[in-house]
Design a protein around this motif. Structure first.
Motif, PDB file in Angstrom:
ATOM      1  N   HIS A 132      11.202  -3.800  -4.146  1.00 40.15           N
ATOM      2  CA  HIS A 132      11.595  -3.368  -2.797  1.00 40.15           C
ATOM      3  C   HIS A 132      10.400  -3.012  -1.927  1.00 40.15           C
ATOM      4  CE1 HIS A 132      15.960  -3.160  -3.329  1.00 40.15           C
ATOM      5  NE2 HIS A 132      15.720  -2.726  -4.553  1.00 40.15           N
ATOM      6  N   CYS A 161      15.746   6.574  -0.540  1.00 40.45           N
ATOM      7  CA  CYS A 161      16.993   6.016  -1.098  1.00 40.45           C
ATOM      8  C   CYS A 161      17.009   6.060  -2.618  1.00 40.45           C
ATOM      9  CB  CYS A 161      17.219   4.596  -0.592  1.00 40.45           C
ATOM     10  SG  CYS A 161      16.195   3.331  -1.372  1.00 40.45           S
ATOM     11  N   CYS A 207       9.307   1.252   1.185  1.00 36.63           N
ATOM     12  CA  CYS A 207      10.531   0.711   0.590  1.00 36.63           C
ATOM     13  C   CYS A 207      11.296  -0.042   1.670  1.00 36.63           C
ATOM     14  CB  CYS A 207      11.376   1.853   0.032  1.00 36.63           C
ATOM     15  SG  CYS A 207      13.043   1.345  -0.436  1.00 36.63           S
ATOM     16  N   THR A 208      11.645  -1.291   1.411  1.00 34.46           N
ATOM     17  CA  THR A 208      12.325  -2.095   2.429  1.00 34.46           C
ATOM     18  C   THR A 208      13.778  -1.680   2.619  1.00 34.46           C
ATOM     19  OG1 THR A 208      12.789  -3.744   0.740  1.00 34.46           O
ATOM     20  CG2 THR A 208      10.879  -4.122   2.155  1.00 34.46           C
ATOM     21  N   LYS A 209      14.316  -0.885   1.715  1.00 36.81           N
ATOM     22  CA  LYS A 209      15.693  -0.430   1.872  1.00 36.81           C
ATOM     23  C   LYS A 209      15.779   0.807   2.768  1.00 36.81           C
ATOM     24  CE  LYS A 209      19.789   0.656  -0.919  1.00 36.81           C
ATOM     25  NZ  LYS A 209      20.293   0.808  -2.308  1.00 36.81           N
ATOM     26  N   GLY A 257      12.114  -0.287  -8.852  1.00 39.10           N
ATOM     27  CA  GLY A 257      12.129  -0.620  -7.437  1.00 39.10           C
ATOM     28  C   GLY A 257      10.897  -1.288  -6.872  1.00 39.10           C
ATOM     29  N   GLU A 274      15.478   3.947  -4.742  1.00 43.89           N
ATOM     30  CA  GLU A 274      15.260   2.670  -5.433  1.00 43.89           C
ATOM     31  C   GLU A 274      13.868   2.627  -6.073  1.00 43.89           C
ATOM     32  OE1 GLU A 274      17.118   0.065  -6.034  1.00 43.89           O
ATOM     33  OE2 GLU A 274      18.845   0.271  -4.694  1.00 43.89           O
ATOM     34  N   VAL A 275      12.869   3.129  -5.322  1.00 46.75           N
ATOM     35  CA  VAL A 275      11.494   3.109  -5.813  1.00 46.75           C
ATOM     36  C   VAL A 275      11.198   4.445  -6.486  1.00 46.75           C
ATOM     37  CG1 VAL A 275       9.054   2.905  -5.188  1.00 46.75           C
ATOM     38  CG2 VAL A 275      10.789   1.559  -3.952  1.00 46.75           C
TER      39      VAL A 275
END
Ligand code: ZN
Ligand code: ZN
Length: 134
Positions: A59, A10, A75-77, A56, A12-13
């Motif tokens: 996350h 995604c 990554c939790t997303k 990130g 984010e990280v």
């Protein structure tokens, strides 16, 4: 030392590190099959302090399998595996697929080979397509 960047699916990280790896194992153990949802983990190993998180980090969740030296961080997303420091503290484990450039070493070994997926050997003979088959 050249730098290499990485990120989760995604985005984010994000992180960067020196392209300086000591080991590259493809791990076929049953735990790595569960952790990756695939035939094997593809993990590079580098110094534990060889990482600079760019975004990130909040996350990231880490999971340590009780009673075993097996861990996973993701990554939790989006669920993508991301780098983590091994339980021994002696190495940073970097999922090869998280990297955006080619690492400075190629896989050195298939480990836990007897535990490989029953279909792994046949998969090497499977037909190749440029994308989804028509
Ligand atoms: Zn993500
Ligand atoms: Zn494994």
């Amino acid at each position: 030392m050249a730098e290499i960047t990485g990120n989760c699916l995604c985005g984010e990280v994000t992180f960067k590190l020196a392209n300086d790896f000591q080991q590259f194992h493809l791990c076929h153990c049953s735990q790595c099959q569960k952790a990756t949802g695939s035939a094997h983990a593809s993990n590079l190993f580098t110094a534990p302090d060889n990482i600079e998180w760019l975004s990130g980090q909040a996350h990231i969740v880490r999971y340590d399998l009780p009673g075993r030296t097996i861990s996973n961080a993701f990554c939790t997303k989006c669920g993508s595996p991301v780098p983590y420091v091994s339980q021994s503290g002696q190495a940073l484990v970097v999922p090869a697929g998280s990297l955006n450039q080619t690492p400075d070493m190629t896989p050195r070994s298939h480990i836990f080979w007897p535990e490989r997926a029953a279909w792994y050997d046949q998969a090497q003979e499977a037909e190749r397509f440029d994308a989804f088959p028509e």
